[in-house]
Scaffold this active site. Structure first.
Site, PDB file in Angstrom:
ATOM      1  N   LYS A 286       0.843  -1.204   0.000  1.00 44.92           N
ATOM      2  CA  LYS A 286       0.000   0.000   0.000  1.00 44.92           C
ATOM      3  C   LYS A 286       0.875   1.250   0.000  1.00 44.92           C
ATOM      4  O   LYS A 286       0.622   2.198  -0.758  1.00 44.92           O
ATOM      5  CB  LYS A 286      -0.934  -0.013   1.218  1.00 44.92           C
ATOM      6  CG  LYS A 286      -2.042  -1.054   1.111  1.00 44.92           C
ATOM      7  CD  LYS A 286      -2.848  -1.216   2.410  1.00 44.92           C
ATOM      8  CE  LYS A 286      -3.890  -2.327   2.240  1.00 44.92           C
ATOM      9  NZ  LYS A 286      -4.674  -2.602   3.459  1.00 44.92           N
TER      10      LYS A 286
ATOM     11  N   GLN B 134      -4.517  -1.304   9.542  1.00 48.30           N
ATOM     12  CA  GLN B 134      -4.488  -2.631   8.925  1.00 48.30           C
ATOM     13  C   GLN B 134      -5.116  -3.659   9.865  1.00 48.30           C
ATOM     14  O   GLN B 134      -4.783  -3.715  11.055  1.00 48.30           O
ATOM     15  CB  GLN B 134      -3.031  -3.023   8.580  1.00 48.30           C
ATOM     16  CG  GLN B 134      -2.898  -4.334   7.832  1.00 48.30           C
ATOM     17  CD  GLN B 134      -3.545  -4.306   6.441  1.00 48.30           C
ATOM     18  OE1 GLN B 134      -3.621  -3.264   5.797  1.00 48.30           O
ATOM     19  NE2 GLN B 134      -4.018  -5.445   5.986  1.00 48.30           N
TER      20      GLN B 134
ATOM     21  N   ASP C 217     -10.914   3.347   4.227  1.00 44.91           N
ATOM     22  CA  ASP C 217     -11.310   1.933   4.165  1.00 44.91           C
ATOM     23  C   ASP C 217     -12.825   1.771   4.098  1.00 44.91           C
ATOM     24  O   ASP C 217     -13.308   0.684   3.783  1.00 44.91           O
ATOM     25  CB  ASP C 217     -10.806   1.199   5.415  1.00 44.91           C
ATOM     26  CG  ASP C 217      -9.601   0.326   5.147  1.00 44.91           C
ATOM     27  OD1 ASP C 217      -9.472  -0.187   4.020  1.00 44.91           O
ATOM     28  OD2 ASP C 217      -8.784   0.149   6.074  1.00 44.91           O
TER      29      ASP C 217
HETATM   30  N1  GUN Z   1      -7.177  -6.575   6.142  1.00 42.13           N
HETATM   31  C1  GUN Z   1      -7.645  -7.311   5.109  1.00 42.13           C
HETATM   32  N2  GUN Z   1      -8.246  -6.524   4.190  1.00 42.13           N
HETATM   33  C2  GUN Z   1      -8.154  -5.260   4.660  1.00 42.13           C
HETATM   34  C3  GUN Z   1      -8.596  -4.002   4.152  1.00 42.13           C
HETATM   35  O1  GUN Z   1      -9.211  -3.879   3.079  1.00 42.13           O
HETATM   36  N3  GUN Z   1      -8.303  -2.930   4.918  1.00 42.13           N
HETATM   37  C4  GUN Z   1      -7.651  -3.038   6.108  1.00 42.13           C
HETATM   38  N4  GUN Z   1      -7.424  -1.919   6.807  1.00 42.13           N
HETATM   39  N5  GUN Z   1      -7.232  -4.187   6.605  1.00 42.13           N
HETATM   40  C5  GUN Z   1      -7.497  -5.291   5.874  1.00 42.13           C
END
Ligand code: GUN
Length: 285
Positions: free
Chosen positions: A53, A97, A120
């Site tokens: 990311k 995350q 998110d």
């Molecule tokens: N863990 C698995 N998928 C995601 C996501 O789309 N966003 C976040 N913040 N954590 C995740």
């Protein structure tokens, strides 16, 4: 029949190229978009996701700050950091995350993120907005799946769509998005009786079950469009999804691979949501 591939890598590349002009327009208004990413603990998969990311942000000119906390960090430490990021005008998006270590109340943490920085789309205000059909920030993975289907010209109106998985991150928002596009949606999950009777009716099947290769060729309708959200590393080190790709591609008309399917689109939607956040704040959106 051999299915065509839903090539997420190529689609993501094209979309990201289109972001350059948005970054330039923000720069002309004196704004450098910024994303803060919070990682708690040392889960290897989460470390890889966060690294990807951050790199994707930097590649298109989004500033990205990473905040790493030990696995035994006190929740108050993380909440304080989120408070500071909420107040920081250089930060347009905040992402925590998931999963968090067990001693955290995940939803409590997600609610502390300012809804206008919740790239998110997990804050209850954004979840509510999506369920009312007035989306603001849409979770990145389902938004990416929809963008893939659109890029491939898949018609959704009046089609039978089946979503396997009911998570807050993928299954539930995916069902909302497909419903908003006039598909007839069925949500299946770990307690669904006779999963295959449902999946075999699907014109569009989205699988986010978290179980390696659980959807097999006998479970899909000939000509179906199949999108695989799962990602797993097999004992031999190879990545695979929730769908048995080699079997299902002989039955489906379109199918997303793993890797190279939904994954790159998810990160692309995070970039898009961060640009949306920056544009909204700069009143350019
Ligand atoms: N863990 C698995 N998928 C995601 C996501 O789309 N966003 C976040 N913040 N954590 C995740």
């Amino acid at each position: 029949m051999t299915a065509a591939r839903l090539d997420g890598t190529a689609m993501a590349r094209e979309l990201r190229a289109g972001f350059a002009s948005r970054v330039e327009r923000l720069a002309a208004a004196g704004v450098r978009p910024g994303l803060a990413v919070i990682l708690v603990g040392d889960d290897p998969a989460s470390q890889v996701y966060v690294r990807n990311k951050v790199q994707a942000c930097e590649a298109i000119g989004i500033r990205s700050d990473r905040f790493v906390f030990a696995a035994d960090a006190a929740p108050a430490e993380v909440l304080d950091r989120i408070g500071a990021l909420n107040a920081d005008p250089q930060v347009h998006g905040i992402l925590v995350q998931l999963p968090l270590p067990k001693h955290f109340d995940e939803q409590q943490v997600l609610e502390v993120i300012g809804a206008e920085k919740d790239v998110d789309g997990f804050h209850r205000d954004n979840v509510g907005a999506l369920s009312q059909g007035r989306p603001r920030f849409v979770p990145c993975t389902p938004r990416g799946v929809l963008a893939m289907l659109d890029a491939a010209g898949v018609e959704l109106r009046g089609k039978e769509a089946v979503v396997v998985g009911r998570s807050n991150i993928v299954g539930k928002p995916m069902a909302q998005l497909l419903t908003a596009r006039d598909a007839t949606v069925t949500v299946c999950h770990s307690r669904t009786a006779d999963l295959a009777t449902h999946t075999r009716r699907a014109d569009v099947l989205v699988v986010a079950a978290g179980r390696p290769r659980m959807v097999t060729a006998d479970m899909i309708k000939p000509g179906a469009v199949v999108v695989d959200v799962g990602i797993h590393r097999g004992a031999e080190g190879r990545l695979c999804g929730d769908v048995d790709y080699d079997g299902c591609r002989t039955v489906a008309s379109l199918i997303s691979p793993v890797p190279g399917g939904v994954g790159p689109m998810t990160i692309t939607m995070l970039l898009g949501n961060t640009l949306d956040a920056a544009e909204r704040r700069a009143a350019l959106g």
